[in-house]
Design an enzyme around this catalytic site. Structure first.
Site, PDB file in Angstrom:
ATOM      1  N   HIS A  25       0.846  -1.192   0.000  1.00 44.42           N
ATOM      2  CA  HIS A  25       0.000   0.000   0.000  1.00 44.42           C
ATOM      3  C   HIS A  25       0.879   1.238   0.000  1.00 44.42           C
ATOM      4  O   HIS A  25       2.015   1.225   0.489  1.00 44.42           O
ATOM      5  CB  HIS A  25      -0.954   0.019   1.206  1.00 44.42           C
ATOM      6  N   CYS A  26       0.356   2.326  -0.593  1.00 40.10           N
ATOM      7  CA  CYS A  26       1.039   3.617  -0.546  1.00 40.10           C
ATOM      8  C   CYS A  26       0.237   4.497   0.403  1.00 40.10           C
ATOM      9  O   CYS A  26      -0.427   4.005   1.309  1.00 40.10           O
ATOM     10  CB  CYS A  26       1.141   4.224  -1.948  1.00 40.10           C
ATOM     11  N   MET A  27       0.261   5.809   0.218  1.00 43.82           N
ATOM     12  CA  MET A  27      -0.397   6.705   1.160  1.00 43.82           C
ATOM     13  C   MET A  27      -1.919   6.584   1.131  1.00 43.82           C
ATOM     14  O   MET A  27      -2.583   6.843   2.131  1.00 43.82           O
ATOM     15  CB  MET A  27       0.006   8.159   0.877  1.00 43.82           C
ATOM     16  N   THR A  28      -2.477   6.191  -0.038  1.00 43.58           N
ATOM     17  CA  THR A  28      -3.938   6.171  -0.139  1.00 43.58           C
ATOM     18  C   THR A  28      -4.496   4.941  -0.843  1.00 43.58           C
ATOM     19  O   THR A  28      -5.706   4.791  -0.913  1.00 43.58           O
ATOM     20  CB  THR A  28      -4.439   7.419  -0.916  1.00 43.58           C
ATOM     21  N   ARG A  29      -3.628   4.065  -1.374  1.00 39.41           N
ATOM     22  CA  ARG A  29      -4.124   2.958  -2.190  1.00 39.41           C
ATOM     23  C   ARG A  29      -3.634   1.595  -1.708  1.00 39.41           C
ATOM     24  O   ARG A  29      -2.500   1.458  -1.261  1.00 39.41           O
ATOM     25  CB  ARG A  29      -3.664   3.114  -3.641  1.00 39.41           C
TER      26      ARG A  29
END
Length: 474
Positions: A25-29
């Site tokens: 995961h990244c900051m929002t996904r």
């Protein structure tokens, strides 16, 4: 909240455990690598409450969650713990970043979106206080203008100080929220914010020669960082890497004592030696450029200033204009720059009121109205950080409205005779010698045009509830 049910729905809808190769995961996904993407039921996933949007890129099946992505990710790991130890995860992160940022244009856009996302996410916890403080300051200014209250009265001084506090101590508060967003130490970054506005620093910045010698003939210029945004965001971003390095070289038993103070010292000097000089040069160049542009052609200068002033606020580059305004008012009794700044507040208000009227999201509607009222009182930060930076089209519509209002003001030679503008400061546009004259007419026309154009353009083209906010897109 417990996201176990949402996590199970997502797992089932992407084809189940057997269809999931890796998950990061990244900051929002949530970024899935699926063995067979055709097995994923995109429509079913989009109907899950926590899901904002589905995207397929870089060989990944990406589910946009927003600020709760870490919670949902952890809930999925709770159901499928094997994903936490998959050997391909690190490789996938590196290859994904390489593909996504291989071109300069992609790198720039990605970095810009990340910056705006961090900025708005850091600001969101304090938007309500910013808006309320702006409204309070506007009411006080209105009472003073109407002669109901004196700006020397004790009650005025106390309430105005309360309303000013959030703006004065913004580096401290923003340092804390930005650090939490970026993963650095919130207390250490907040202390750095406090250092930037310490009375000793403020005192040096107020000197005739605002600099302090470090060793020999080497001196560093000191700025007034009260209300600044950009420097502390840089500190919060750098803090994550500084902490990571310090924890590698400092023994575990003394990390709790030495890591925070060394981080504070390193980042404070980095801001003073690198960030401050850069901002100083940019600020001086902008201030000189704006003054020259307005002197050369009022219509063009007014349009450019109106369009781009909100961007100066975002980067904290508007502060150097204040001494110019104060000097103009003291020497000439009037200011062109302050008058144009007043117009931008009305354009911003028009856009956020359009968003508030058009949205069906109750909380966002409330934010739009409160931020809009704050704009009418001359405080634009809640609108900028809470709405316009999150929805770029609305920001662009605001720029157009402000540009047209600024051009009209420049053509009609609008000036202001006091420091308070926007709607609440209308008495400042009344000529103290001649009373209501053509200048007040120019005030009404330019401000009304900026408001109406920004409102109409934003309502028609700048916003709808299906748009994805920039801090969720980054």
């Amino acid at each position: 909240m417990d996201y176990t049910a949402d996590a199970q729905q997502i797992i089932n809808s992407v084809g189940g455990n057997d269809n999931i190769d890796t998950l990061i995961h990244c900051m929002t996904r949530l970024r899935f690598t699926l063995k067979d993407e055709s097995k994923a039921d995109t429509k079913a996933i989009e109907n899950i409450d926590v899901v904002i949007k589905i995207m397929e890129a870089q060989g990944q099946y990406q589910i946009v969650i927003g600020n709760k992505v870490t919670d949902v990710f952890n809930a999925i790991l709770g159901i499928l713990p094997r994903l936490a130890t998959d050997e391909n995860v690190e490789k996938e992160i590196n290859s994904s970043d390489s593909k996504e940022n291989s071109k300069f244009g992609a790198k720039f856009k990605h970095g810009y979106d990340e910056f705006i996302g961090v900025l708005t996410a850091s600001m969101m916890p304090i938007i309500g206080v910013l808006a309320g403080s702006g409204i309070t300051k506007g009411i006080l200014a209105g009472l003073v203008s109407a002669g109901i209250l004196s700006d020397k009265a004790g009650i005025y001084l106390l309430i105005n100080t309360m309303a000013d506090t959030i703006f004065y101590f913004l580096p401290v508060i923003l340092g804390f929220t930005a650090a939490r967003k970026l993963g650095s130490d919130p207390i250490a970054i907040a202390v750095i914010g406090a250092f930037l506005i310490h009375p000793n620093i403020i005192g040096i910045s107020a000197n005739k020669v605002p600099e302090i010698g470090l060793w020999g003939d080497f001196a560093v210029k000191i700025m007034n960082y009260s209300g600044s945004v950009f420097p502390i965001i840089v500190a919060a971003w750098l803090g994550k890497y500084v902490e990571k390095y310090l924890k590698k070289v400092i023994p575990d038993m003394i990390q709790g004592i030495f890591v925070p103070i060394i981080e504070i010292i390193i980042l404070s000097f980095a801001l003073l030696l690198v960030v401050a000089p850069i901002i100083t040069v940019l600020s001086k160049g902008l201030a000189d450029g704006i003054s020259s542009l307005l002197a050369f052609n009022g219509i063009v200068g007014g349009a450019i200033y109106g369009a781009f002033y909100p961007i100066l606020v975002v980067f904290g580059l508007h502060w150097p204009l204040i001494p110019i305004v104060i000097n103009d008012l003291a020497v000439n009794g009037q200011s062109v720059i302050c008058a144009l700044t007043s117009i931008t507040a009305l354009g911003i208000a028009g856009s956020v009121f359009a968003v508030a009227i058009k949205t069906k999201k109750q909380k966002f509607e409330a934010l739009g109205y409160s931020a809009g009222v704050s704009d009418l009182c001359g405080i634009a930060e809640p609108s900028l950080y809470g709405i316009l930076l999150k929805y770029k089209k609305a920001f662009y519509m605001t720029m157009i409205g402000n540009a047209i209002g600024g051009a009209i003001a420049g053509g009609m030679h609008l000036v202001i005779y006091g420091f308070t503008g926007s709607l609440i400061g209308f008495p400042s546009f009344i000529n103290p010698k001649g009373g209501i004259d053509s200048n007040f007419t120019a005030y009404i026309i330019s401000h009304l045009v900026a408001f109406i154009i920004a409102f109409v353009l934003t309502y028609l083209f700048g916003y709808n509830d299906k748009m994805i906010a920039s801090d969720q897109e980054a």
